[in-house]
Design an enzyme around this catalytic site. Structure first.
Site, short mmCIF file in Angstrom:
data_model
loop_
_atom_site.label_atom_id
_atom_site.label_comp_id
_atom_site.label_asym_id
_atom_site.label_seq_id
_atom_site.Cartn_x
_atom_site.Cartn_y
_atom_site.Cartn_z
N THR A 122 3.94 109.17 120.10
CA THR A 122 2.47 109.18 119.97
C THR A 122 1.89 109.93 121.16
O THR A 122 2.15 109.54 122.31
CB THR A 122 1.94 107.73 119.93
OG1 THR A 122 2.62 107.05 118.88
CG2 THR A 122 0.44 107.70 119.70
N LEU A 154 6.21 103.25 112.16
CA LEU A 154 6.92 101.98 111.99
C LEU A 154 6.32 100.87 112.84
O LEU A 154 5.75 101.10 113.90
CB LEU A 154 8.42 102.14 112.30
CG LEU A 154 8.91 102.41 113.72
CD1 LEU A 154 8.91 101.17 114.59
CD2 LEU A 154 10.31 102.98 113.65
N ARG A 155 6.44 99.65 112.29
CA ARG A 155 5.98 98.46 113.01
C ARG A 155 7.20 97.74 113.58
O ARG A 155 8.21 97.62 112.90
CB ARG A 155 5.28 97.48 112.06
CG ARG A 155 4.03 98.00 111.43
CD ARG A 155 3.71 97.19 110.16
NE ARG A 155 4.76 97.35 109.17
CZ ARG A 155 4.90 96.58 108.08
NH1 ARG A 155 4.07 95.58 107.86
NH2 ARG A 155 5.88 96.79 107.21
N LYS A 209 -1.70 109.98 113.72
CA LYS A 209 -1.09 108.80 114.33
C LYS A 209 -2.07 108.01 115.18
O LYS A 209 -2.23 106.80 115.01
CB LYS A 209 0.12 109.21 115.18
CG LYS A 209 0.75 108.09 115.97
CD LYS A 209 1.21 106.96 115.05
CE LYS A 209 1.49 105.69 115.81
NZ LYS A 209 2.86 105.56 116.20
N CYS A 265 1.75 99.59 121.73
CA CYS A 265 1.13 100.71 121.00
C CYS A 265 -0.39 100.63 120.92
O CYS A 265 -1.08 101.44 121.54
CB CYS A 265 1.72 100.79 119.60
SG CYS A 265 3.52 100.94 119.62
C1 UGA Z 1 1.57 99.38 115.44
C2 UGA Z 1 1.20 99.98 114.09
O1 UGA Z 1 0.96 98.94 113.14
C3 UGA Z 1 2.33 100.88 113.57
O2 UGA Z 1 1.95 101.50 112.36
C4 UGA Z 1 2.62 101.95 114.63
O3 UGA Z 1 3.68 102.78 114.23
C5 UGA Z 1 2.99 101.26 115.93
O4 UGA Z 1 1.90 100.42 116.36
C6 UGA Z 1 3.23 102.33 116.96
O5 UGA Z 1 2.29 103.03 117.33
O6 UGA Z 1 4.39 102.57 117.30
P1 UGA Z 1 3.13 97.34 116.20
O7 UGA Z 1 2.65 97.61 117.59
O8 UGA Z 1 4.59 97.12 115.96
O9 UGA Z 1 2.70 98.54 115.23
O10 UGA Z 1 2.40 96.02 115.72
P2 UGA Z 1 1.31 95.62 114.63
O11 UGA Z 1 2.00 94.95 113.50
O12 UGA Z 1 0.41 96.73 114.33
O13 UGA Z 1 0.51 94.49 115.42
C7 UGA Z 1 -0.23 94.84 116.60
C8 UGA Z 1 -0.95 93.66 117.15
O14 UGA Z 1 -2.06 93.31 116.33
C9 UGA Z 1 -0.12 92.37 117.31
O15 UGA Z 1 -0.37 91.84 118.59
C10 UGA Z 1 -0.65 91.48 116.23
O16 UGA Z 1 -0.54 90.11 116.54
C11 UGA Z 1 -2.11 91.91 116.15
N1 UGA Z 1 -2.77 91.61 114.87
C12 UGA Z 1 -2.33 92.18 113.72
C13 UGA Z 1 -3.85 90.75 114.83
O17 UGA Z 1 -4.29 90.22 115.88
N2 UGA Z 1 -4.47 90.49 113.63
C14 UGA Z 1 -4.05 91.04 112.49
O18 UGA Z 1 -4.65 90.77 111.44
C15 UGA Z 1 -2.94 91.91 112.52
#
Ligand code: UGA
Length: 438
Positions: A122, A154-155, A209, A265
């Site tokens: 990114t 990806l997550r 992205k 991220c």
């Molecule tokens: C995120 C993006 O979702 C991916 O698409 C992206 O590829 C990735 O960053 C990256 O840039 O590499 P990730 O960091 O693995 O993925 O995690 P997420 O599932 O997006 O969650 C991020 C945060 O948001 C977590 O702390 C989660 O608890 C929080 N969250 C998520 C909430 O507080 N509320 C929600 O409804 C959803």
């Protein structure tokens, strides 16, 4: 195809194993020899469901190997994916792209025949065009070493599934190297079913992205802003979010109110995006991201306030159980994790914190060694004046409220993720408080 993957963190290790799994010959490259030794032995240096097994399986087939030699990588690869990290700089919100520059500078001098270098990290928009020039200048093959951008979505926690079954693939190719599109389509041809491909220029691919992550962060902060308003009015943000989610234009995903987003991220990406927009003279267009960040950080403070209030206005001498340290479930990642930040703040305010997380204990201990660490959720709750849930691991949801009530000093729970079944906990004799709920 013969593929190298440069950088073997979450992104690179997953990409390498998945590219081998779809039939390519893959060489993973990293400058950390310990990491190479571990990966070669099939050991993952972090927790990611399913990836350990895939790594073992693919290293055993011989299709996946690892090296710390750029010379070997250059001799081997037709396509080189660059997956190194772009963390936040220490002195500003901007992204530190020095690892990317270093990867290109290490690889380029060994490139003697035409090949494609593909960025997945990114990055601030404009990085790819700059790297394309840097690559062609330093490579003996000159313009034969071309650059494309193929951002990764990806997550963590779903890394393998997201790589093998992506929602879409964005192929950023420059007008000077349109052949990159065909090479990338060939790389991904074994994916079944084939995802939609969106072919763009380099700048658009980089922007897709960061704007995706900015949108996701905005959605979370939107519902958390509503939680603040709910707290001022006695309304219930969980019911509000549920009602919004039935509108298919809005949808329910990433509308979960709680202690907010963290990880390696979303937080750093929204800051880097703003910093880049300022440089480009369009800072005003992204100023709302400053608010998104502020709303997110206020939620952490709100959990601390709520816990303090429930402890009678002060935390000194109070024993607080913290459930969760990872930034989200199914991860051991504690980078900018709301849970660990709140735990450290409670400790700083005088609480005796006892923390438990199913996977992130080692990482949490390294970052916040002053906290108390318990062997399981019940042990953490032992003698607690309040229990604070901050990462919604299923094992916390499944706990029996009566069993926990039997070990605490006072049955008071702060649900920082709106994850527990409120009625069940109240029936079990608990005082239940959550963010954005009366
Ligand atoms: C995120 C993006 O979702 C991916 O698409 C992206 O590829 C990735 O960053 C990256 O840039 O590499 P990730 O960091 O693995 O993925 O995690 P997420 O599932 O997006 O969650 C991020 C945060 O948001 C977590 O702390 C989660 O608890 C929080 N969250 C998520 C909430 O507080 N509320 C929600 O409804 C959803």
């Amino acid at each position: 195809m013969r593929i190298t993957v440069i950088g073997t963190g979450y992104l690179g290790a997953t990409h390498a194993a998945c590219m081998a799994a779809i039939g390519h010959d893959v060489l993973g490259v990293d400058i950390d020899p310990d990491r190479i030794t571990a990966l070669t032995a099939g050991q993952l240096p972090f927790y990611e469901p399913g990836l350990g097994d895939l790594l073992t399986e693919q290293t055993q087939t011989g299709r996946l190997r690892f090296t710390d030699s750029y010379e070997e990588a250059a001799a081997f690869g037709e396509v080189h994916f660059v997956c190194v990290g772009t963390p936040q700089r220490g002195d500003s919100g901007a992204a530190d792209v020095s690892h990317l520059d270093a990867a290109i500078d290490s690889l380029a001098p060994h490139l003697h025949r035409p090949c494609l270098v593909v960025g997945k990290s990114t990055v601030p928009v404009g990085t790819a065009a700059r790297l394309a020039e840097r690559l062609a200048t330093a490579a003996p093959v000159g313009a034969g070493a071309t650059l494309a951008w193929n951002p990764e979505f990806l997550r963590e926690g779903f890394a393998v599934a997201d790589t093998l079954h992506p929602d879409r693939l964005v192929l950023g190719v420059s007008a000077q190297a349109p052949q990159a599109e065909a090479a990338l389509r060939e790389v991904y041809a074994p994916l079944d079913p084939q995802p939609p491909f969106v072919v763009t220029d380099l700048a658009t691919a980089e922007l897709v992205k960061v704007s995706a992550n900015a949108f996701l962060a905005t959605k979370i902060s939107f519902i958390n802003a509503m939680a603040e308003v709910c707290e001022a009015t006695g309304a219930d943000v969980v019911q509000l979010g549920r009602a919004l989610s039935y509108d298919t234009r809005i949808g329910g995903r990433f509308l979960g109110p709680g202690v907010g987003f963290g990880g390696g991220c979303l937080p750093k990406d929204i800051r880097a995006f703003q910093a880049r927009a300022e440089e480009l003279g369009v800072g005003h267009a992204l100023r709302f991201l400053h608010e998104v960040d502020a709303i997110n950080l206020r939620r952490r403070e709100r959990v601390v306030e709520l816990t303090t209030e429930l402890c009678g206005g002060g935390l000194a001498g109070r024993r607080i159980a913290v459930w969760g340290a990872a930034f989200k479930p199914d991860s051991d990642d504690v980078r900018d994790a709301p849970a660990l930040t709140v735990a450290a703040r409670l400790h700083a305010l005088g609480a005796e914190v006892s923390l438990y997380d199913p996977k992130a204990m080692d990482n949490a201990r390294k970052l916040q060694p002053q906290l108390g660490y318990a062997t399981d959720a019940l042990a953490a709750a032992d003698g607690a004046h309040a229990v604070v849930l901050l990462t919604e691991w299923p094992e916390f949801r499944d706990l029996d409220p009566a069993a926990v009530a039997a070990v605490v000093a006072r049955p008071v729970v702060v649900d920082g993720r709106n994850a527990l079944d409120r009625e069940r906990w109240e029936r079990g004799g608990w005082t239940y408080r959550a963010l954005g709920r009366p």
